[in-house]
Structures are given as structure tokens and as C-alpha cells.
Motif scaffolding. Structure first.
Motif, PDB file in Angstrom:
ATOM      1  N   GLN A 337       0.837  -1.196   0.000  1.00 49.08           N
ATOM      2  CA  GLN A 337       0.000   0.000   0.000  1.00 49.08           C
ATOM      3  C   GLN A 337       0.878   1.256   0.000  1.00 49.08           C
ATOM      4  OE1 GLN A 337      -3.618   2.589   1.840  1.00 49.08           O
ATOM      5  NE2 GLN A 337      -3.215   0.726   2.963  1.00 49.08           N
ATOM      6  N   HIS A 369      -5.937   6.847  -3.814  1.00 49.96           N
ATOM      7  CA  HIS A 369      -7.355   6.817  -3.438  1.00 49.96           C
ATOM      8  C   HIS A 369      -8.277   6.991  -4.645  1.00 49.96           C
ATOM      9  CE1 HIS A 369      -6.734   6.969   0.900  1.00 49.96           C
ATOM     10  NE2 HIS A 369      -5.750   7.815   0.670  1.00 49.96           N
ATOM     11  N   GLU A 407      -6.840   2.295  -3.841  1.00 43.95           N
ATOM     12  CA  GLU A 407      -7.513   2.079  -2.564  1.00 43.95           C
ATOM     13  C   GLU A 407      -8.916   2.643  -2.757  1.00 43.95           C
ATOM     14  OE1 GLU A 407      -5.679   3.988   0.816  1.00 43.95           O
ATOM     15  OE2 GLU A 407      -7.149   3.193   2.215  1.00 43.95           O
ATOM     16  N   HIS A 434     -13.530   4.811   4.699  1.00 46.12           N
ATOM     17  CA  HIS A 434     -12.980   6.098   5.125  1.00 46.12           C
ATOM     18  C   HIS A 434     -14.054   7.063   5.613  1.00 46.12           C
ATOM     19  CE1 HIS A 434      -9.557   4.937   2.361  1.00 46.12           C
ATOM     20  NE2 HIS A 434      -8.921   5.240   3.459  1.00 46.12           N
ATOM     21  N   HIS A 462      -6.554  -1.390   6.322  1.00 45.87           N
ATOM     22  CA  HIS A 462      -6.803  -0.976   7.724  1.00 45.87           C
ATOM     23  C   HIS A 462      -8.216  -1.355   8.183  1.00 45.87           C
ATOM     24  CE1 HIS A 462      -8.402   2.655   5.722  1.00 45.87           C
ATOM     25  NE2 HIS A 462      -7.213   2.902   5.228  1.00 45.87           N
ATOM     26  N   ASP A 523       1.195   2.154   3.697  1.00 42.13           N
ATOM     27  CA  ASP A 523       0.286   3.289   3.512  1.00 42.13           C
ATOM     28  C   ASP A 523       1.104   4.569   3.344  1.00 42.13           C
ATOM     29  OD1 ASP A 523      -2.071   4.668   3.308  1.00 42.13           O
ATOM     30  OD2 ASP A 523      -2.857   4.047   5.254  1.00 42.13           O
TER      31      ASP A 523
HETATM   32 ZN   LIG Z   1      -6.864   4.422   3.653  1.00 38.76          ZN
END
Ligand SMILES: [Zn+2]
Length: 571
Positions: A337, A369, A407, A434, A462, A523
Motif C-alpha cells: 500500500q 485513493h 484504494e 474512510h 486498515h 500506507d
Molecule cells: Zn486508507
């Protein structure tokens, strides 16, 4: 230095928000994000007189950064603090309380620190305020409790680099030197830095207090010296006899629960175990103490990795010889990620890929994203095509495989924030929650399961949404989520960001036991975040994970096979 400056700038932004100043807080936060995620030390820019090359840094901020570097503090921040009660910063650290709510609580109820906040909440006065309500008041009380738990503790990335630096600094003077305490077990938050060494006592203690990060010597004793470091963290150095090093290391590594059980085994076998060694009860003869291995061996136990020492079945496993062969950092072949400047990352595709190549990786997944996450400047399917061209070029140029990934946001109803054709063409798809954190457990779990059932998500990122010391995760039935992941062949992530470490070790262990594969992703939003992989690996080890349990121990070919086998895709 970067994190220090970022922290000061964020604090300024919060205080300006409380004062009701427009625009400026945003500028400070932006600069803080940039500086906090830069790979290069801000000091280098300072020395080259090129601070303004940093995105978002103008004249005013340049002056402030210079002042922080030169004096270690900032007059402007001190002035802001004097205008407002200093405890308001703590109040704003409570989840669900932003600068605007803090201002209101301050003006209408006189809340100026955590204590007065707690009092008002317990008295039920907060729910009376317009815009707050009972639910918020309850959340505030939970938030205070969470902050009390973490108070005096630090995230791994705040502690480990300093500890390693201290150990490097002391190393040449020591015969043996090791981390101890919860840090050696890689617990997700750490109290003090504990270091244990053998060698010439006075010389070691002198060298220790000499380190440039030491701000104040708290105690300088015969066997132990305690200092406060510049970031406020306390560090202890203990110097012990070589013949007791293993016993002391075992003792000071903990956990308490693990040690109680080990000591009981010693007693049952007619020994006494303490920080000096393992002694026969009848004649007080020392039978082990120089090494941990020696002590465990004498107790008919295999040596137990510190990450497992939580009294969660590791002692039984050590007795039976069935301890797991834990995954190692150098088995990780890629990062699954990361974010580039196509969304909210700070670096280009090339820069991220090059840094990953420098780490010796075979591959890195770029998982910017999707557009639903408007704050993160997410990607449309059009953007994906454009980014693809850039990735192709980088793949030609560099000796690493860059996976074109995303993501993708899981929407409130469990559908995905991107059309399935685009998702199927990507190399790898991460799904994540999110938004809409406040759904009840049943609805949240259904939402996630529905997303898994689309078959389009390879990895769930996550999975509980928690941020340590910042907010609890959303309410989700983790066991049901794990079951659904197993049924739909969805990989669950251990997000390696030290603020997340999500799944945590207990949940990841449950996932493994249910046959779910785990992936590790840093991330990363900046190049330095790629270093977080070690925290992900540590959490995986605390979860008893072995090589095959972790997706990114696979080679590039095996990884691609795995992804193709689990879903139907075009790419
Ligand atoms: Zn995220």
C-alpha cells in the motif's frame, strides 16, 4: 527535526482555529504534512538556505523554521498559548472535538483542559449545548478514557529510531547491548526506552548522557542512568555483569504475565529465577544467566521471540516445540500500500518506485485513493489511465515492478466508488472504509461484507479504522468480517503505519487461524513512510504469523498468480 516542526505547525493551526482565524491554519497544516513526510532532513534545507524550496513554505514559515532549528522552540507558538489556556490543546486531542467545538466548550462552559472537560461531561452539561447531544457527550468520555490510557506512552516510530540511535552510539563501548522492555516486544505503544548493556560501567554511563538528544539527566546511579530526551521521552540504561546479561534481559523484556509463568516453571523445577540468573534452590548454585537461551533451555523451553512474550500460549508452545517460525523483515518482497502525488501522496510514481527499489523490493503497489475521498484528491477512471502511462514508463526505466492499484472507497451501502470494468483492469485493488464511521456494528459489518462479496477487492485495508491515541475504530464485528474474508478470499491488511497497526496482533492472529492471508502495507504518503514496514512485520510476528501467512513474502510472479486466482480480472 521534521516531525518536531510538523508537530509545532499543527499545534499553531489548532490554536489559530480556536481563535477563529481563517486560511492560516490550513497553510500551517499543509506545510506540516509536507515536512512531516519528507525524506530529507529539514536541517539540510536550512543549511543550504533553501527552505523555501519546500512546498508551502513562504517567508513567514521560513523564519519560523529557522527559529525552531536555532533555538529549539518558537516564540510565536508561546504567544498563542498565552492567549489561550494551554490545556485546550489536550481538549482538541479528544476524538470528536475539533477546534470549533473546543472553542464553544471553552466559551460556554469554561472548559480549558481535560479535567474540566471530564467534569462537564460527567455532570451532563455538554449534552445541553447546542450541536452536541447525548451521543457526543458519551463519545467524549470514551475519548478521554482512551487518552488517559495512552498518556505517557509513545508510538513506535517516535521511540524505535531514537533507541536504535542510542544503541549505535553506545555500541562501540559495550560488550553486549540490547533493547529491553515493551520496545523489544514491539508493543504498539511504548513508555520509556529501556537499554541493557554489559561493559565498563562508568564509560558507558558517560557516553550515554553525552548523546546529543539527551536534554536532562534524571538519575545517574551505579547500575542505572535515566535521562529525559529532547522529545520528552525517558530513556534508561542499565549496565549489568556479563554473567547476568541474559537473566536481566529476560527480566526487563517482560511481559509481566510471561515472566510470572516462566518463574513458576522455574520454581516447579526446583530453581529460583530473578534478574541476576537462574539458581538451584537447594545450594544456590547459578546454573544459567549469561544468555536468555541458556535460561530457557535449562527450563526445558525453546527460546521464545520477544514479540510472543505475552502469555498467550507461547510457553506451552515452547514446551512442546511447536513455536511458529515467525516471518522476518528480509522476507518481505514488496510494499502493498502506497500513495503517489496522483492522490494525496507527496512524491511522484518514479520517486516512490525508486525508493522501493532502493529497499531491495521486487514490487510496490501504488494504491492511490478513488475520487469519493475528496480530501485526498482521489482518482477517476480517466486519471487511472493517465497514471497507467506514467507507471509503464517507470516500469521500463527501473528494475522494480510497479503495480497499478487503487484504494477504492467502500460506500455507505457497501458498493464501491469505481466502476467494475476499471477495477478489473487494475493489477491490485484495495478496499477501505474512510467515511460513515458512526454506523452501528451490524450495519457496518454488513457494509463490509457486501463489499467483499463483489469479488472486486483483493485486500481490505486498515480493517478496523482505528488510529492509536486519536480515535477508536468503527464498530465492526471482527470475527464476522474475518469469516467473510475467508469465504470471499479477501486478504486482510496489517497496515504498518505506527498510528494504525491495523489489524492489531490479536485480530491478525484470529485471521490466520481462520485461514485468511495477511498483507503488509505501509500506507506511505511520503518516502520516509516506506520505512514503516518493520512495524508491520513486528505486528505480524506478534500475531504469530509465518512466512506463508503473509502475502508479500511471495515473489512477484506468485503474487500476480494469487491475485488472478482469487478474482476475475482483465488486466
Ligand atoms: Zn486508507
Amino acid at each position: 527535526m521534521n516531525e518536531e516542526i510538523a508537530e509545532i505547525f499543527n499545534e499553531i493551526a489548532d490554536l489559530l482555529d480556536v481563535k477563529g482565524v481563517d486560511f492560516k491554519p490550513r497553510a500551517y497544516r499543509k506545510a506540516a504534512r509536507k515536512i512531516g513526510s519528507m525524506k530529507d532532513d529539514v536541517k539540510e534545507y536550512y543549511e543550504d538556505d533553501s527552505l523555501k524550496d519546500i512546498e508551502g513554505v513562504g517567508d513567514a514559515m521560513e523564519d519560523k523554521i529557522e527559529e525552531i532549528i536555532e533555538t529549539g522552540s518558537l516564540e510565536y507558538l508561546e504567544e498563542l498559548k498565552e492567549e489561550l489556556p494551554s490545556g485546550l490543546i489536550d481538549v482538541m486531542n479528544v476524538p470528536d472535538i475539533g477546534p470549533k467545538s473546543a472553542k464553544k466548550l471553552y466559551e460556554e462552559l469554561g472548559v480549558e483542559d481535560l479535567d474540566s472537560l471530564k467534569e462537564e461531561a460527567e455532570a451532563g452539561n455538554i449534552e445541553e449545548l447546542k450541536g452536541f447531544g447525548k451521543k457526543t457527550q458519551k463519545k467524549i468520555l470514551q475519548g478521554i478514557e482512551m487518552l488517559e490510557e495512552i498518556s505517557g506512552r509513545h508510538l513506535l516510530n517516535e521511540v524505535i529510531p531514537i533507541a536504535e540511535d542510542l544503541i549505535d552510539h553506545l555500541g562501540p563501548k559495550a560488550e553486549k547491548i540490547e533493547k529491553a522492555g515493551s520496545m523489544r516486544r514491539w508493543k504498539e505503544t511504548i513508555g520509556d526506552v529501556d537499554i541493557l548493556a554489559t561493559g565498563e560501567r562508568d564509560e558507558l554511563m558517560e557516553t550515554f548522557v553525552d548523546h546529543e538528544e539527551v536534554e536532562e539527566v534524571l538519575v545517574k546511579g551505579e547500575t542505572k542512568t535515566s535521562v529525559r530526551l529532547k522529545g520528552g521521552i525517558q530513556a534508561d540504561l542499565r549496565v549489568v555483569e556479563a554473567g547476568s546479561f541474559g537473566a536481566a534481559l529476560q527480566y526487563f523484556t517482560g511481559s509481566k504475565e510471561h515472566n510470572v509463568s516462566v518463574r513458576q516453571i522455574a520454581i516447579d523445577k526446583g530453581y529460583k529465577l530473578n534478574e541476576y540468573g537462574l539458581f538451584r534452590k537447594d545450594d544456590e548454585e547459578k546454573v544459567a544467566g549469561g544468555s536468555e537461551e541458556g535460561i530457557y533451555e535449562e527450563l526445558d523451553l525453546k527460546w521464545i521471540s520477544p514479540e510472543l512474550r505475552e502469555d498467550r500460549g507461547e510457553i506451552e508452545a515452547a514446551k512442546e516445540g511447536s513455536l511458529p517460525e515467525l516471518v522476518e523483515r528480509d522476507e518481505i518482497k514488496g510494499d502493498l500500500q502506497s500513495h503517489s502525488d496522483w492522490s494525496d501522496g507527496h512524491n511522484t510514481v518514479f520517486e516512490v518506485a525508486e525508493e522501493a527499489q532502493n529497499k531491495g523490493y521486487e514490487y510496490i503497489a501504488l494504491t492511490d485513493h478513488s475520487q469519493g475521498l475528496s480530501v485526498a484528491g482521489g482518482l477517476t477512471s480517466e486519471d487511472i489511465k493517465e497514471r497507467e502511462e506514467e507507471i509503464d514508463e517507470v516500469n521500463e526505466e527501473l528494475d522494480i515492478n510497479v503495480l497499478s492499484g487503487i484504494e477504492v472507497d467502500i460506500k455507505k451501502d457497501g458498493t464501491l466508488d469505481m466502476d467494475s470494468e476499471t477495477l478489473k483492469e487494475l493489477d491490485i485493488v484495495l478496499g477501505a472504509v474512510h467515511s460513515n464511521f458512526k454506523m452501528d456494528e451490524e450495519k457496518q459489518t454488513e457494509r463490509i461484507k457486501k463489499a467483499f462479496e463483489t469479488g472486486l477487492i483483493d485486500i481490505f485495508a486498515h480493517p478496523t479504522g482505528r488510529k492509536i491515541g486519536e480515535r477508536e475504530g468503527y464498530e465492526v464485528n471482527v470475527s464476522e468480517m474475518i469469516q467473510s474474508a475467508e469465504e470471499n478470499e479477501v486478504v486482510l491488511e496489517i497496515n504498518a503505519s505506527p498510528k494504525r497497526l491495523d489489524l492489531d496482533s490479536l485480530n491478525a492472529r484470529e485471521a490466520k487461524e481462520e485461514g485468511v492471508t495477511i498483507s503488509l502495507g505501509t500506507d506511505a504518503h511520503g518516502l520516509n513512510h516506506l520505512d514503516y514496514m518493520k512495524y508491520g512485520v513486528a505486528t505480524a510476528r506478534r500475531a504469530w504469523l509465518e512466512t506463508d501467512d503473509v502475502l508479500n513474502t511471495r515473489s512477484y510472479e506468485d503474487l500476480m498468480d494469487f491475485i488472478h486466482d482469487r478474482g476475475d480480472r482483465d488486466g
